[in-house]
Every structure is written in structure tokens, then in C-alpha cells.
Design a protein around this motif. Structure first.
Motif, PDB file in Angstrom:
ATOM      1  N   LYS A  85       1.120  -1.231  -0.242  1.00  0.00           N
ATOM      2  CA  LYS A  85      -0.804   0.494  -0.002  1.00  0.00           C
ATOM      3  C   LYS A  85       0.394   1.152   0.408  1.00  0.00           C
ATOM      4  CE  LYS A  85      -3.795  -2.027   1.854  1.00  0.00           C
ATOM      5  NZ  LYS A  85      -4.517  -2.375   2.645  1.00  0.00           N
ATOM      6  N   GLU A  86       1.651   1.327   0.590  1.00  0.00           N
ATOM      7  CA  GLU A  86       2.803   2.568   1.006  1.00  0.00           C
ATOM      8  C   GLU A  86       3.699   2.896  -0.442  1.00  0.00           C
ATOM      9  OE1 GLU A  86       6.988   3.474   3.177  1.00  0.00           O
ATOM     10  OE2 GLU A  86       5.921   2.619   4.362  1.00  0.00           O
ATOM     11  N   THR A  87       4.155   1.663  -1.314  1.00  0.00           N
ATOM     12  CA  THR A  87       4.737   1.246  -2.322  1.00  0.00           C
ATOM     13  C   THR A  87       3.927   2.400  -3.282  1.00  0.00           C
ATOM     14  OG1 THR A  87       6.464  -0.365  -1.836  1.00  0.00           O
ATOM     15  CG2 THR A  87       5.427   0.484  -3.974  1.00  0.00           C
ATOM     16  N   TYR A  88       2.595   1.853  -3.381  1.00  0.00           N
ATOM     17  CA  TYR A  88       1.632   1.840  -4.333  1.00  0.00           C
ATOM     18  C   TYR A  88       1.114   3.536  -4.210  1.00  0.00           C
ATOM     19  CZ  TYR A  88      -3.165   2.189  -6.464  1.00  0.00           C
ATOM     20  OH  TYR A  88      -3.480   3.206  -7.706  1.00  0.00           O
ATOM     21  N   ASN A  89       0.796   3.630  -3.220  1.00  0.00           N
ATOM     22  CA  ASN A  89       0.230   5.256  -2.687  1.00  0.00           C
ATOM     23  C   ASN A  89       1.366   6.179  -3.239  1.00  0.00           C
ATOM     24  OD1 ASN A  89      -2.175   4.849  -2.301  1.00  0.00           O
ATOM     25  ND2 ASN A  89      -1.417   4.242  -0.324  1.00  0.00           N
ATOM     26  N   GLU A  90       2.817   5.400  -3.078  1.00  0.00           N
ATOM     27  CA  GLU A  90       4.457   6.988  -3.341  1.00  0.00           C
ATOM     28  C   GLU A  90       4.625   6.800  -4.943  1.00  0.00           C
ATOM     29  OE1 GLU A  90       9.322   6.646  -2.622  1.00  0.00           O
ATOM     30  OE2 GLU A  90       7.818   5.981  -1.377  1.00  0.00           O
ATOM     31  N   MET A  91       4.345   5.745  -5.741  1.00  0.00           N
ATOM     32  CA  MET A  91       4.415   5.965  -6.750  1.00  0.00           C
ATOM     33  C   MET A  91       3.328   6.254  -8.220  1.00  0.00           C
ATOM     34  SD  MET A  91       5.956   1.662  -7.271  1.00  0.00           S
ATOM     35  CE  MET A  91       5.573   1.516  -9.316  1.00  0.00           C
ATOM     36  N   LYS A  92       2.131   6.118  -7.129  1.00  0.00           N
ATOM     37  CA  LYS A  92       1.091   7.434  -7.825  1.00  0.00           C
ATOM     38  C   LYS A  92       1.315   8.361  -7.634  1.00  0.00           C
ATOM     39  CE  LYS A  92      -3.937   6.862  -8.081  1.00  0.00           C
ATOM     40  NZ  LYS A  92      -5.086   5.954  -7.753  1.00  0.00           N
ATOM     41  N   ALA A  93       1.307   8.770  -6.254  1.00  0.00           N
ATOM     42  CA  ALA A  93       1.824  10.138  -5.852  1.00  0.00           C
ATOM     43  C   ALA A  93       3.000  10.748  -7.093  1.00  0.00           C
ATOM     44  CB  ALA A  93       2.306  10.605  -4.660  1.00  0.00           C
ATOM     45  N   ASN A  94       3.912  10.128  -7.417  1.00  0.00           N
ATOM     46  CA  ASN A  94       5.137  10.258  -7.811  1.00  0.00           C
ATOM     47  C   ASN A  94       4.813  10.591 -10.196  1.00  0.00           C
ATOM     48  OD1 ASN A  94       6.406  10.659  -5.701  1.00  0.00           O
ATOM     49  ND2 ASN A  94       7.734   8.866  -6.776  1.00  0.00           N
ATOM     50  N   GLY A  95       3.346   9.819  -9.934  1.00  0.00           N
ATOM     51  CA  GLY A  95       2.975  10.354 -11.095  1.00  0.00           C
ATOM     52  C   GLY A  95       3.113   9.270 -12.556  1.00  0.00           C
ATOM     53  N   VAL A  96       3.733   7.776 -11.024  1.00  0.00           N
ATOM     54  CA  VAL A  96       3.368   6.127 -12.232  1.00  0.00           C
ATOM     55  C   VAL A  96       2.388   6.087 -12.904  1.00  0.00           C
ATOM     56  CG1 VAL A  96       4.606   4.544 -12.053  1.00  0.00           C
ATOM     57  CG2 VAL A  96       5.630   6.772 -11.090  1.00  0.00           C
ATOM     58  N   GLU A  97       2.226   5.479 -13.367  1.00  0.00           N
ATOM     59  CA  GLU A  97       0.521   4.869 -14.009  1.00  0.00           C
ATOM     60  C   GLU A  97       0.683   3.446 -13.344  1.00  0.00           C
ATOM     61  OE1 GLU A  97      -1.093   3.656 -17.746  1.00  0.00           O
ATOM     62  OE2 GLU A  97       0.054   4.673 -18.447  1.00  0.00           O
ATOM     63  N   VAL A  98      -0.520   3.406 -12.713  1.00  0.00           N
ATOM     64  CA  VAL A  98      -0.406   1.952 -11.989  1.00  0.00           C
ATOM     65  C   VAL A  98      -1.846   1.663 -12.029  1.00  0.00           C
ATOM     66  CG1 VAL A  98       1.032   2.926 -10.133  1.00  0.00           C
ATOM     67  CG2 VAL A  98      -0.711   3.402  -9.638  1.00  0.00           C
ATOM     68  N   SER A  99      -2.089   0.144 -11.710  1.00  0.00           N
ATOM     69  CA  SER A  99      -3.583  -0.915 -11.872  1.00  0.00           C
ATOM     70  C   SER A  99      -3.789  -0.494 -10.169  1.00  0.00           C
ATOM     71  CB  SER A  99      -3.209  -2.049 -12.682  1.00  0.00           C
ATOM     72  OG  SER A  99      -2.824  -2.317 -11.794  1.00  0.00           O
ATOM     73  N   GLU A 100      -4.994  -1.380 -10.657  1.00  0.00           N
ATOM     74  CA  GLU A 100      -5.098  -1.205  -9.320  1.00  0.00           C
ATOM     75  C   GLU A 100      -4.056  -2.036  -8.150  1.00  0.00           C
ATOM     76  OE1 GLU A 100      -7.900   0.710  -7.404  1.00  0.00           O
ATOM     77  OE2 GLU A 100      -7.222   1.768  -8.651  1.00  0.00           O
ATOM     78  N   ILE A 101      -5.018  -2.280  -7.121  1.00  0.00           N
ATOM     79  CA  ILE A 101      -3.849  -3.908  -6.252  1.00  0.00           C
ATOM     80  C   ILE A 101      -4.412  -5.231  -6.380  1.00  0.00           C
ATOM     81  CG2 ILE A 101      -3.560  -4.607  -3.689  1.00  0.00           C
ATOM     82  CD1 ILE A 101      -2.536  -1.848  -3.144  1.00  0.00           C
ATOM     83  N   MET A 102      -4.155  -5.847  -6.540  1.00  0.00           N
ATOM     84  CA  MET A 102      -4.747  -7.300  -6.666  1.00  0.00           C
ATOM     85  C   MET A 102      -4.645  -8.363  -5.553  1.00  0.00           C
ATOM     86  SD  MET A 102      -3.507  -8.178 -10.692  1.00  0.00           S
ATOM     87  CE  MET A 102      -1.823  -7.908 -11.059  1.00  0.00           C
ATOM     88  N   ASN A 103      -4.946  -8.567  -4.960  1.00  0.00           N
ATOM     89  CA  ASN A 103      -4.679  -9.325  -3.981  1.00  0.00           C
ATOM     90  C   ASN A 103      -5.080 -10.978  -3.771  1.00  0.00           C
ATOM     91  OD1 ASN A 103      -4.493  -7.753  -2.014  1.00  0.00           O
ATOM     92  ND2 ASN A 103      -6.518  -7.036  -2.432  1.00  0.00           N
ATOM     93  N   MET A 104      -3.979 -11.447  -4.156  1.00  0.00           N
ATOM     94  CA  MET A 104      -4.146 -13.215  -4.765  1.00  0.00           C
ATOM     95  C   MET A 104      -4.170 -13.913  -3.410  1.00  0.00           C
ATOM     96  SD  MET A 104      -5.016 -12.208  -7.719  1.00  0.00           S
ATOM     97  CE  MET A 104      -4.813 -12.499  -9.421  1.00  0.00           C
ATOM     98  N   PRO A 105      -3.831 -15.558  -3.994  1.00  0.00           N
ATOM     99  CA  PRO A 105      -3.809 -16.335  -2.896  1.00  0.00           C
ATOM    100  C   PRO A 105      -1.907 -16.102  -2.117  1.00  0.00           C
ATOM    101  CG  PRO A 105      -5.680 -17.402  -4.408  1.00  0.00           C
ATOM    102  CD  PRO A 105      -4.688 -15.736  -4.717  1.00  0.00           C
ATOM    103  N   TYR A 106      -1.395 -16.266  -3.048  1.00  0.00           N
ATOM    104  CA  TYR A 106       0.067 -15.775  -2.929  1.00  0.00           C
ATOM    105  C   TYR A 106       0.665 -14.668  -2.843  1.00  0.00           C
ATOM    106  CZ  TYR A 106      -1.115 -15.102  -7.685  1.00  0.00           C
ATOM    107  OH  TYR A 106      -1.245 -14.530  -8.697  1.00  0.00           O
ATOM    108  N   GLY A 107      -0.134 -13.448  -2.702  1.00  0.00           N
ATOM    109  CA  GLY A 107       0.431 -12.665  -2.269  1.00  0.00           C
ATOM    110  C   GLY A 107      -0.178 -11.180  -2.836  1.00  0.00           C
ATOM    111  N   SER A 108       0.200 -10.032  -2.859  1.00  0.00           N
ATOM    112  CA  SER A 108      -0.831  -8.564  -3.751  1.00  0.00           C
ATOM    113  C   SER A 108      -0.040  -8.203  -4.245  1.00  0.00           C
ATOM    114  CB  SER A 108      -0.658  -7.725  -2.519  1.00  0.00           C
ATOM    115  OG  SER A 108      -1.974  -7.976  -1.279  1.00  0.00           O
TER     116      SER A 108
END
Length: 126
Positions: A85-108
Motif C-alpha cells: 500500500k505504501e509503495t502503491y501510494n508513493e508511486m501514484k503520487a510520483n505520477g507513475v501509471e499504476v493499476s489497482e492492487i490485486m490481492n491473490m492467494p499467493y500475495g498482493s
């Protein structure tokens, strides 16, 4: 035998734009930058100076001039984080094009794109 993954080449349209993306948006550091000839340079970036594995940022056209059969179209790279979540928010704030976080049985994880539209994944490793 082999004991580590050393370097991974990422092919970009423009080396300076690639450097700007990885250093300014992804907060990587330049580990090595030196001329390789009149119009080329060796450029390595990584998450820190101490990180062993680094990316070599290399221009597609330069590689194709050396090896016309080289596959310069798609990196298959998964980066790791301990806090998705922290990495996602930081990258998004830096203007990186990101998808939604996917929560899978083997990890997010989530996808992101670099300045050339290449796809990558970030996966949470706990």
C-alpha cells in the motif's frame, strides 16, 4: 556457479527519459554512468547504491543496430516491496501509471508502466 542475479537490461526509446523515470519517479539511484562511445553510455540504476542487482537502461535503437534480432519490446520484471500500500501510494503520487492492487492467494501486487509504456509488476514479499 551463479549465486546472484546481477543486471537486467531495460530497453527504452530515450535513455535520458528512462533515467528520469527511474530516478525521479521510482526513487532509484544512478549506480554507474559512463560513456560507451561517441553517442552511447552505460547507465545502471538500482533501488540503492548497496543493492547488488541493477537495471541497465539501454536505448532500443542502439541495441537493434548491434543486433537486429534482439527482443527490445517487453521487460518481464517483478519488483519486491514489504509494504504494497505504501509503495502503491508513493508511486501514484510520483505520477507513475499504476493499476489497482490485486490481492491473490499467493500475495498482493499491482502493475505499473514506465515512460515507454512497458509493463512491470510490484509484489509484496513479507
Amino acid at each position: 556457479m551463479i549465486n546472484k542475479i546481477g543486471k537486467i537490461t531495460i530497453y527504452v526509446n530515450n535513455q535520458e527519459e528512462g533515467k528520469e523515470f527511474w530516478v525521479n519517479k521510482m526513487k532509484f539511484v544512478v549506480k554507474l554512468e559512463q560513456p560507451m562511445g561517441p553517442n552511447m553510455k552505460w547507465l545502471e540504476v538500482g533501488p540503492s547504491k548497496e543493492a547488488f542487482t541493477s537495471f541497465i537502461i539501454y536505448e532500443k535503437n542502439a541495441m537493434l543496430a548491434q543486433n537486429p534480432q534482439a527482443n527490445v519490446l517487453h521487460p518481464n520484471i517483478i519488483l519486491s516491496t514489504t509494504d504494497i500500500k505504501e509503495t502503491y501510494n508513493e508511486m501514484k503520487a510520483n505520477g507513475v501509471e499504476v493499476s489497482e492492487i490485486m490481492n491473490m492467494p499467493y500475495g498482493s501486487m499491482f502493475k505499473f508502466k514506465d515512460q515507454d509504456g512497458n509493463d512491470y509488476l510490484v509484489r509484496e514479499d513479507k
